[in-house]
Write a protein that holds these residues in place. Structure first.
Motif: not given
Length: 190
Positions: A33-38
């Protein structure tokens, strides 16, 4: 990014994240998975196609899932997230804590989940438990994404709302003390 700064970053998978003013993003690129947190601010995502690794953007209570698409996420507060899709399709899932059925000791709070699918030309605005999805015209989409070209567009907003938006791009503080002047409607590309 700092106040007034914008920056594009190419991630290891080839996706491009463009950060608007005063934005904080964390990335965690794993095999599955590619997880990005804004954490703060606003970012535009041009996602590299990879069906085997979902691309997830976490912002407040919302999680935006995309594969091979372009969209923007703006975190206005922990409880207010806007998502605009300019190409492809995304799914937006949120989990809002529900009231416990049993208020005694050991009461379990079970999150309520909402799922919305957005296509190009749609915007979702999530405020707490309230979700609305509306179509966005090509003209409005261009206005929403104008920051990527170094511009801000107003179309009938009050001067006080315009000042709040402009305030995101500068450390200078603008104060309008006359309520009639603050209520004036403004328009244009700045």
């Amino acid at each position: 990014t700092a106040v007034g700064q914008q920056r594009s970053v190419t991630l290891a998978d080839g996706s491009v994240v463009t950060l608007n003013t005063s934005t904080i993003v964390e990335t965690n690129m794993r095999r599955s998975v590619r997880d990005i947190t804004l954490r703060q601010g606003e970012a535009h995502f041009q996602v590299a196609h990879d069906r085997s690794r979902p691309f997830l953007v976490h912002a407040g209570d919302a999680v935006v899932r995309a594969v091979g698409t372009q969209f923007e996420v703006r975190l206005r507060s922990d409880q207010h997230v806007d998502v605009v899709v300019n190409e492809g399709r995304v799914e937006v899932r949120s989990e809002v804590a529900a009231e416990p059925a049993n208020a005694g000791h050991g009461a379990q709070v079970i999150p309520r989940s909402h799922l919305h699918t957005l296509a190009a030309g749609q915007q979702l605005s999530a405020t707490g438990d309230d979700y609305s999805v509306v179509p966005v015209s090509t003209h409005r989409l261009s206005s929403v994404l104008a920051w990527r070209d170094g511009a801000v567009v107003f179309d009938g907003e009050s001067l006080s709302d315009a000042i709040v938006e402009i305030g995101r791009y500068t450390d200078a503080r603008i104060i309008v003390s006359d309520p009639q002047v603050a209520a004036l409607r403004v328009g244009g590309r700045y």
